[in-house]
Design an enzyme around this catalytic site. Structure first.
Site, PDB file in Angstrom:
ATOM      1  N   ASN A 112      49.532  36.816  46.684  1.00 24.14           N
ATOM      2  CA  ASN A 112      48.505  36.190  45.844  1.00 24.14           C
ATOM      3  C   ASN A 112      49.056  35.931  44.448  1.00 24.14           C
ATOM      4  O   ASN A 112      49.834  36.719  43.901  1.00 24.14           O
ATOM      5  CB  ASN A 112      47.273  37.094  45.734  1.00 24.14           C
ATOM      6  CG  ASN A 112      46.128  36.415  45.003  1.00 24.14           C
ATOM      7  OD1 ASN A 112      45.851  35.229  45.215  1.00 24.14           O
ATOM      8  ND2 ASN A 112      45.452  37.150  44.130  1.00 24.14           N
ATOM      9  N   HIS A 114      47.796  35.273  40.545  1.00 27.30           N
ATOM     10  CA  HIS A 114      46.592  35.449  39.718  1.00 27.30           C
ATOM     11  C   HIS A 114      46.949  35.228  38.246  1.00 27.30           C
ATOM     12  O   HIS A 114      47.946  35.769  37.763  1.00 27.30           O
ATOM     13  CB  HIS A 114      46.011  36.852  39.921  1.00 27.30           C
ATOM     14  CG  HIS A 114      44.756  37.061  39.142  1.00 27.30           C
ATOM     15  ND1 HIS A 114      43.613  36.327  39.380  1.00 27.30           N
ATOM     16  CD2 HIS A 114      44.458  37.884  38.112  1.00 27.30           C
ATOM     17  CE1 HIS A 114      42.682  36.691  38.530  1.00 27.30           C
ATOM     18  NE2 HIS A 114      43.159  37.640  37.749  1.00 27.30           N
TER      19      HIS A 114
HETATM   20  C1  GRF Z   1      45.724  29.028  39.440  1.00 24.57           C
HETATM   21  O1  GRF Z   1      45.474  29.321  38.095  1.00 24.57           O
HETATM   22  C2  GRF Z   1      45.689  30.271  40.262  1.00 24.57           C
HETATM   23  O2  GRF Z   1      46.265  31.378  39.668  1.00 24.57           O
HETATM   24  C3  GRF Z   1      44.204  30.457  40.377  1.00 24.57           C
HETATM   25  O3  GRF Z   1      43.723  29.161  40.650  1.00 24.57           O
HETATM   26  C4  GRF Z   1      44.577  28.218  40.020  1.00 24.57           C
HETATM   27  C5  GRF Z   1      45.018  27.234  41.053  1.00 24.57           C
HETATM   28  O4  GRF Z   1      45.667  26.135  40.512  1.00 24.57           O
HETATM   29  N1  GRF Z   1      43.849  31.471  41.297  1.00 24.57           N
HETATM   30  P1  GRF Z   1      46.323  25.045  41.477  1.00 24.57           P
HETATM   31  O5  GRF Z   1      45.293  24.652  42.521  1.00 24.57           O
HETATM   32  O6  GRF Z   1      47.554  25.625  42.104  1.00 24.57           O
HETATM   33  O7  GRF Z   1      46.656  23.890  40.570  1.00 24.57           O
END
Ligand code: GRF
Length: 207
Positions: A112, A114
């Protein structure tokens, strides 16, 4: 060895794009067997199609509408993902919490991403919360992390990598979010490559 990935997304897919680009540049020894989205409108599905990667749209709503449980959805999602025989299941902006019905099928094989440092700002609004905490003078910086998903805990688990991201007085939420996403793209690629190389080392030890 080239690692087989299944990438789960819900939105823009800029992190998916970072993986696609890194694979093309040979900075990541992987192939993406499938991209799964729980949202039909996720732009990440377009990115995958443009890269020639198979996609699957797998929404929760029909399950709930039919009176079926979240666990049933997660179990069927796990079966869908398992069919691609991934070494790593990558949650790259996947906005559902996965229950044990999914997690238990891929023990220590779910990664994951985050947008907060370990123990800070779990949940869906981490960047906004960090920005607000900075305004209150509670923090001077934030960051992002890549971790394994051992159970149903939200945004917690063995940490593979972190990157600190400074917050400046002149930042808006948008400039901070942009800086965060840049850091995430680099960290996700580096962390996955570390996991893949680690697997190869284990394989070598077996021989
Ligand atoms: C990222 O900030 C990720 O950490 C979070 O959602 C966002 C997704 O961005 N959980 P993307 O869809 O990869 O542009």
């Amino acid at each position: 060895m080239t690692a087989n990935l299944v990438v789960l997304i819900s939105g823009n897919g800029s992190n998916l794009q970072a993986l696609i680009d890194a694979i093309r540049m040979r900075a990541l020894d992987a192939t993406i067997a499938c991209v799964v989205s729980n949202r039909r409108a996720a732009f990440g599905l377009v990115r995958a199609e443009q890269a020639g990667i198979p996609t699957r749209y797998f929404p929760l709503k029909p399950y709930l509408d039919a009176g079926r449980t979240r666990a049933e959805y997660d179990a069927d999602l796990a079966t869908l993902v398992a069919a691609y025989k991934p070494e790593w299941v990558v949650l790259a902006g996947w906005m559902h919490i996965l229950s044990a019905a999914f997690v238990a099928r891929f023990p220590y094989r779910i990664v994951n991403l985050h947008p907060a440092l370990p123990g800070m700002f779990p949940g869906a609004h981490a960047i906004e919360e960090a920005f607000a905490a900075f305004q209150r003078g509670e923090i001077k910086q934030t960051g992002c992390m890549v971790h394994l998903v051992p159970d149903e805990a939200v945004d917690a688990g063995p940490v593979i990598g972190t990157a600190e991201v400074p917050i400046y007085r002149t930042d808006t939420l948008e400039t901070l979010a942009n800086r965060m996403h840049q850091a995430e793209h680099r960290l996700l690629v580096q962390s996955l490559q570390r996991l893949i190389v680690g697997d190869e080392d284990i394989d070598d030890d077996d021989e």
